[in-house]
Design a protein around this motif. Structure first.
Motif, PDB file in Angstrom:
ATOM      1  N   CYS A   7     -72.166  -7.466  21.327  1.00  0.00           N
ATOM      2  CA  CYS A   7     -72.851  -6.218  20.740  1.00  0.00           C
ATOM      3  C   CYS A   7     -73.653  -6.613  19.621  1.00  0.00           C
ATOM      4  CB  CYS A   7     -71.847  -5.065  20.166  1.00  0.00           C
ATOM      5  SG  CYS A   7     -71.165  -4.102  21.290  1.00  0.00           S
ATOM      6  N   VAL A   8     -73.181  -7.897  18.879  1.00  0.00           N
ATOM      7  CA  VAL A   8     -74.000  -8.267  17.767  1.00  0.00           C
ATOM      8  C   VAL A   8     -75.198  -9.142  18.159  1.00  0.00           C
ATOM      9  CG1 VAL A   8     -73.821 -10.101  15.861  1.00  0.00           C
ATOM     10  CG2 VAL A   8     -72.223  -8.186  15.982  1.00  0.00           C
ATOM     11  N   LEU A   9     -75.181  -9.991  19.379  1.00  0.00           N
ATOM     12  CA  LEU A   9     -75.887 -10.589  20.175  1.00  0.00           C
ATOM     13  C   LEU A   9     -76.827  -9.955  20.841  1.00  0.00           C
ATOM     14  CD1 LEU A   9     -73.516 -13.619  21.050  1.00  0.00           C
ATOM     15  CD2 LEU A   9     -75.242 -13.688  19.167  1.00  0.00           C
ATOM     16  N   LYS A  71     -75.094  -4.124   2.485  1.00  0.00           N
ATOM     17  CA  LYS A  71     -74.449  -2.646   2.666  1.00  0.00           C
ATOM     18  C   LYS A  71     -75.581  -1.695   2.720  1.00  0.00           C
ATOM     19  CE  LYS A  71     -71.324   0.563   0.902  1.00  0.00           C
ATOM     20  NZ  LYS A  71     -70.591   1.161  -0.233  1.00  0.00           N
ATOM     21  N   ALA A  72     -75.209  -1.001   4.141  1.00  0.00           N
ATOM     22  CA  ALA A  72     -76.065   0.316   4.329  1.00  0.00           C
ATOM     23  C   ALA A  72     -75.444   1.409   3.660  1.00  0.00           C
ATOM     24  CB  ALA A  72     -76.238   0.185   5.878  1.00  0.00           C
ATOM     25  N   GLU A  94     -72.900  -7.561   9.661  1.00  0.00           N
ATOM     26  CA  GLU A  94     -72.626  -7.468  11.033  1.00  0.00           C
ATOM     27  C   GLU A  94     -73.562  -6.676  11.917  1.00  0.00           C
ATOM     28  OE1 GLU A  94     -68.373  -5.761  11.169  1.00  0.00           O
ATOM     29  OE2 GLU A  94     -67.833  -6.972   9.314  1.00  0.00           O
ATOM     30  N   CYS A  95     -74.713  -6.489  11.341  1.00  0.00           N
ATOM     31  CA  CYS A  95     -75.554  -5.799  12.273  1.00  0.00           C
ATOM     32  C   CYS A  95     -76.781  -6.417  12.396  1.00  0.00           C
ATOM     33  CB  CYS A  95     -76.024  -4.468  11.407  1.00  0.00           C
ATOM     34  SG  CYS A  95     -74.626  -3.398  11.272  1.00  0.00           S
ATOM     35  N   GLY A  96     -76.872  -7.789  12.901  1.00  0.00           N
ATOM     36  CA  GLY A  96     -78.012  -8.325  13.308  1.00  0.00           C
ATOM     37  C   GLY A  96     -78.366  -9.491  12.197  1.00  0.00           C
ATOM     38  N   ILE A  97     -77.806  -9.396  11.123  1.00  0.00           N
ATOM     39  CA  ILE A  97     -78.200 -10.191   9.999  1.00  0.00           C
ATOM     40  C   ILE A  97     -77.358 -11.272   9.739  1.00  0.00           C
ATOM     41  CG2 ILE A  97     -78.741 -10.186   7.554  1.00  0.00           C
ATOM     42  CD1 ILE A  97     -79.624  -7.515   7.557  1.00  0.00           C
ATOM     43  N   TYR A 109     -82.521  -5.995  11.242  1.00  0.00           N
ATOM     44  CA  TYR A 109     -81.135  -5.063  10.936  1.00  0.00           C
ATOM     45  C   TYR A 109     -81.305  -4.300  12.110  1.00  0.00           C
ATOM     46  CZ  TYR A 109     -78.518  -1.353   8.914  1.00  0.00           C
ATOM     47  OH  TYR A 109     -77.269  -0.761   8.764  1.00  0.00           O
ATOM     48  N   VAL A 110     -79.988  -4.228  12.756  1.00  0.00           N
ATOM     49  CA  VAL A 110     -80.011  -2.942  13.808  1.00  0.00           C
ATOM     50  C   VAL A 110     -78.384  -2.403  13.666  1.00  0.00           C
ATOM     51  CG1 VAL A 110     -79.658  -2.770  16.339  1.00  0.00           C
ATOM     52  CG2 VAL A 110     -81.126  -4.489  15.430  1.00  0.00           C
ATOM     53  N   ASN A 111     -78.498  -0.959  13.601  1.00  0.00           N
ATOM     54  CA  ASN A 111     -77.151  -0.210  13.571  1.00  0.00           C
ATOM     55  C   ASN A 111     -77.314   0.812  14.342  1.00  0.00           C
ATOM     56  OD1 ASN A 111     -74.705   0.586  12.624  1.00  0.00           O
ATOM     57  ND2 ASN A 111     -75.360  -0.077  10.826  1.00  0.00           N
TER      58      ASN A 111
END
Length: 149
Positions: A7-9, A71-72, A94-97, A109-111
């Motif tokens: 998912c992260v990739l 942190k989001a 943990e979101c693309g960064i 950044y992807v969430n």
């Protein structure tokens, strides 16, 4: 390879390939600069968020500082009142960064923005912040949405 690693990739690549550019308002990015905001799916604006679905949010930004963490924090602003909007992963690393975040580097950044079935149908503004080690906003964006059935 674990599902989380896949998912992260893959999530950032899918989000970029099929996302719609969204008009946003910078609400106080203190230590970063937003380049682009994409939401998938969002064929027209304001984005119509269907109850029970989840939406990919991709924010491309340039960091003006170094930071070990991120942190989001997400709110739905309803009639001027910010209401916490839970997201599945608060840790931006943990979101693309790739952390640590480097000064003058560009990040995607992807969430996910999940829309619960119990949410009421209404128009609101989503306020999304990504904070650094010092609790300063790497980015702060606002964009209008409409929750629909």
């Amino acid at each position: 390879m674990a599902i989380r690693e896949v998912c992260v990739l893959l999530l950032p690549l899918l989000a970029l390939a099929y996302a719609e550019h969204v008009k946003f308002l910078d609400c106080g990015s203190e230590v970063g600069r937003v380049v682009l905001v994409d939401i998938h799916p969002c064929p027209k604006q304001p984005c119509q968020l269907h109850k029970g679905q989840s939406y990919a949010v991709n924010v491309t930004f340039n960091s003006e500082v170094s930071s070990q963490t991120s942190k989001a924090v997400v709110h739905g602003v309803i009639a001027g009142v910010p209401v916490p909007f839970p997201i599945p992963i608060e840790d931006g690393c943990e979101c693309g960064i790739s952390c640590p975040i480097q000064k003058q580097a560009i990040y995607n950044y992807v969430n996910q923005l999940p829309v619960k079935t119990e949410y009421p149908r209404l128009k609101l503004v989503v306020e999304w912040e990504l904070r650094d080690d010092n609790n300063k906003d790497l980015f702060c964006i606002k964009f209008p949405v409409q929750i629909v059935s």
